[in-house]
Design a protein around this motif. Structure first.
Motif, PDB file in Angstrom:
ATOM      1  N   ASP A 139       0.826  -1.211   0.000  1.00  0.00           N
ATOM      2  CA  ASP A 139       0.000   0.000   0.000  1.00  0.00           C
ATOM      3  C   ASP A 139       0.860   1.260   0.000  1.00  0.00           C
ATOM      4  O   ASP A 139       0.613   2.201  -0.748  1.00  0.00           O
ATOM      5  N   ASN A 140       1.856   1.297   0.869  1.00  0.00           N
ATOM      6  CA  ASN A 140       2.736   2.464   0.894  1.00  0.00           C
ATOM      7  C   ASN A 140       3.557   2.554  -0.383  1.00  0.00           C
ATOM      8  O   ASN A 140       3.860   3.644  -0.861  1.00  0.00           O
ATOM      9  N   ALA A 141       3.931   1.412  -0.928  1.00  0.00           N
ATOM     10  CA  ALA A 141       4.680   1.420  -2.185  1.00  0.00           C
ATOM     11  C   ALA A 141       3.840   2.040  -3.299  1.00  0.00           C
ATOM     12  O   ALA A 141       4.310   2.911  -4.041  1.00  0.00           O
ATOM     13  N   ARG A 142       2.589   1.606  -3.401  1.00  0.00           N
ATOM     14  CA  ARG A 142       1.717   2.152  -4.436  1.00  0.00           C
ATOM     15  C   ARG A 142       1.536   3.659  -4.252  1.00  0.00           C
ATOM     16  O   ARG A 142       1.558   4.428  -5.234  1.00  0.00           O
ATOM     17  N   ALA A 143       1.380   4.102  -3.002  1.00  0.00           N
ATOM     18  CA  ALA A 143       1.216   5.534  -2.745  1.00  0.00           C
ATOM     19  C   ALA A 143       2.459   6.310  -3.172  1.00  0.00           C
ATOM     20  O   ALA A 143       2.361   7.407  -3.734  1.00  0.00           O
ATOM     21  N   ALA A 144       3.641   5.753  -2.909  1.00  0.00           N
ATOM     22  CA  ALA A 144       4.885   6.422  -3.300  1.00  0.00           C
ATOM     23  C   ALA A 144       4.994   6.532  -4.817  1.00  0.00           C
ATOM     24  O   ALA A 144       5.360   7.584  -5.353  1.00  0.00           O
ATOM     25  N   PHE A 145       4.670   5.455  -5.521  1.00  0.00           N
ATOM     26  CA  PHE A 145       4.754   5.490  -6.979  1.00  0.00           C
ATOM     27  C   PHE A 145       3.731   6.479  -7.559  1.00  0.00           C
ATOM     28  O   PHE A 145       4.026   7.175  -8.540  1.00  0.00           O
ATOM     29  N   ALA A 146       2.554   6.548  -6.941  1.00  0.00           N
ATOM     30  CA  ALA A 146       1.549   7.514  -7.392  1.00  0.00           C
ATOM     31  C   ALA A 146       2.039   8.944  -7.159  1.00  0.00           C
ATOM     32  O   ALA A 146       1.858   9.822  -8.014  1.00  0.00           O
ATOM     33  N   ASN A 147       2.668   9.187  -6.011  1.00  0.00           N
ATOM     34  CA  ASN A 147       3.225  10.511  -5.729  1.00  0.00           C
ATOM     35  C   ASN A 147       4.311  10.863  -6.732  1.00  0.00           C
ATOM     36  O   ASN A 147       4.454  12.025  -7.133  1.00  0.00           O
ATOM     37  N   GLY A 148       5.079   9.872  -7.135  1.00  0.00           N
ATOM     38  CA  GLY A 148       6.112  10.112  -8.135  1.00  0.00           C
ATOM     39  C   GLY A 148       5.528  10.564  -9.455  1.00  0.00           C
ATOM     40  O   GLY A 148       6.077  11.452 -10.117  1.00  0.00           O
ATOM     41  N   SER A 149       4.413   9.961  -9.846  1.00  0.00           N
ATOM     42  CA  SER A 149       3.748  10.374 -11.083  1.00  0.00           C
ATOM     43  C   SER A 149       3.260  11.811 -11.000  1.00  0.00           C
ATOM     44  O   SER A 149       3.327  12.565 -11.977  1.00  0.00           O
ATOM     45  N   LEU A 150       2.786  12.215  -9.828  1.00  0.00           N
ATOM     46  CA  LEU A 150       2.349  13.599  -9.641  1.00  0.00           C
ATOM     47  C   LEU A 150       3.531  14.556  -9.777  1.00  0.00           C
ATOM     48  O   LEU A 150       3.427  15.607 -10.416  1.00  0.00           O
TER      49      LEU A 150
END
Length: 399
Positions: A139-150
């Motif tokens: 879950d935290n990994a997915r959130a980090a990757f999503a933040n990277g896209s932003l």
């Protein structure tokens, strides 16, 4: 750790720095020396650099510290450094004096507080997510990757389309392993728009292989007064491709070209940046689905020039001259060439079912641009069990 805990983790990391006086304004040199002396010897020079650079270079120095720590297997130190960098990055998008200064296009580029270019901020989130994946924290990994896209979308006071394919892939992988099928479908659908030739991993694949090759893109000052910022591919490396051998070699998919990410905004090629304003290269070839083809075109084609009639040049000279004088009075043109040197050139991915592998050991081989083998770079690595039924093989750049 749940995704809700991420802000607490960042805040705790920042407090730990404050406690040992990582601001030069806090007179606690003895305590600081003791703190640094307690760090692994390989990291002590970079901790000293972190202190000497102060707030202006704290993001960059924490990024470099994370790269060194990762290459020596010091994952906790790497996580702390990345968290501090991300906390600082978030602060630059507020209304503080420092944030306004960092965003001002009229403030001398070279003296700004470093916040990183879009690809660097995206990569900080990539490493945070990879560290989470290593622990099975999907879950935290997915959130980090999503933040990277932003972060990939925000640049030079403008917002662009995010096209960081590896972050979409990793977000999809993380979501699927966390049991969020709908989220995984969304991310893989977005990825298909950028990499139509990439095949989505089948559900039974439980192990992810991520291989980094080459050296970081470079930022260089160009033009009169070194006022223009240009991007160039890293130098002095041969490894362009990578293969995984689980009985027979299979080439890993080259998912991301960081030079492409550095030198484009939303798919448009950047020619140069002057005072925070981008000049886009006209008539540039848009990126295709195959990364290898696009990277070759981008690397081999020289920057184009635009010709105009002599009459137009003569008519424009006076206007240009006046603008130059105005800029000289109101701006301090000096390109900011600081960059995260610990990044790779390309990120490759591969997935497999560990039950079919027969061993936790994998042989990683490298090839040059002509796909000729580089035997001296071959290495054997071990699959890391993430504790959640999955596995990760993460091979950092050897440079």
């Amino acid at each position: 750790m749940s995704s809700i805990a991420r802000p607490l983790r960042l805040a705790a990391s920042a407090l730990a720095l404050a406690a040992v006086a990582f601001s030069p304004a806090i007179p606690q040199e003895q305590s600081l020396e003791q703190y640094i002396a307690g760090k692994p010897a390989v990291l002590q020079p970079q901790f000293n650099e972190l202190v000497a650079g102060g707030q202006r270079d704290s993001v960059l120095n924490n990024m470099e510290l994370a790269s060194i720590a990762l290459k020596h297997g010091l994952f906790d130190e790497a996580a702390g450094a990345i968290d501090r960098a991300l906390l600082d990055i978030m602060q630059y998008y507020g209304l503080t004096e420092d944030a306004l200064k960092a965003r001002s296009v009229w403030f001398e580029e070279g003296s700004k507080t470093f916040k990183g270019e879009p690809y660097e901020r995206a990569m900080a989130n990539y490493y945070r997510g990879m560290l989470d994946l290593r622990l099975g924290d999907y879950d935290n990994a997915r959130a980090a990757f999503a933040n990277g896209s932003l972060q990939d979308a925000f640049a030079e006071e403008e917002q662009y389309r995010s096209d960081f394919a590896v972050l979409l892939f990793l977000a999809g992988w993380s979501a699927e392993k966390a049991g969020s099928g709908a989220l995984a479908n969304d991310r893989y659908a977005e990825l298909a728009q950028l990499r139509s030739d990439f095949q989505r991993p089948p559900p039974e694949h439980d192990t992810l292989v991520v291989i980094e090759t080459g050296k970081s893109p470079r930022k260089l000052a160009d033009g009169i007064g070194h006022a223009e910022l240009v991007y160039r591919r890293g130098k002095h490396f041969k490894d362009k491709y990578a293969s995984v051998d689980l009985g027979q070699p299979v080439e890993a998919y080259p998912m991301e070209d960081l030079f492409y990410q550095a030198s484009t905004r939303g798919g448009r090629h950047v020619d140069r940046i002057l005072e925070g304003k981008i000049n886009f290269r006209e008539g540039a070839v848009m990126r295709g689905s195959a990364l290898t083809e696009a990277a070759t075109v981008f690397e081999d084609v020289a920057f184009s020039t635009q010709e105009s009639a002599l009459g137009d040049v003569a008519a424009g000279l006076s206007v240009v001259g006046s603008l130059q004088l105005l800029m000289a009075q109101n701006a301090k043109p000096r390109a900011d060439t600081r960059y995260w040197s610990g990044l790779p050139d390309t990120i490759h991915v591969y997935t497999y079912d560990s039950k079919d592998a027969g061993s936790d050991l994998l042989q990683i081989s490298y090839l040059d641009k002509a796909k000729q083998p580089l035997p001296d770079m071959t290495q054997t690595v071990k699959r890391h069990d993430d504790g959640r039924g999955g596995g990760l093989v993460w091979v950092l750049s050897q440079h």
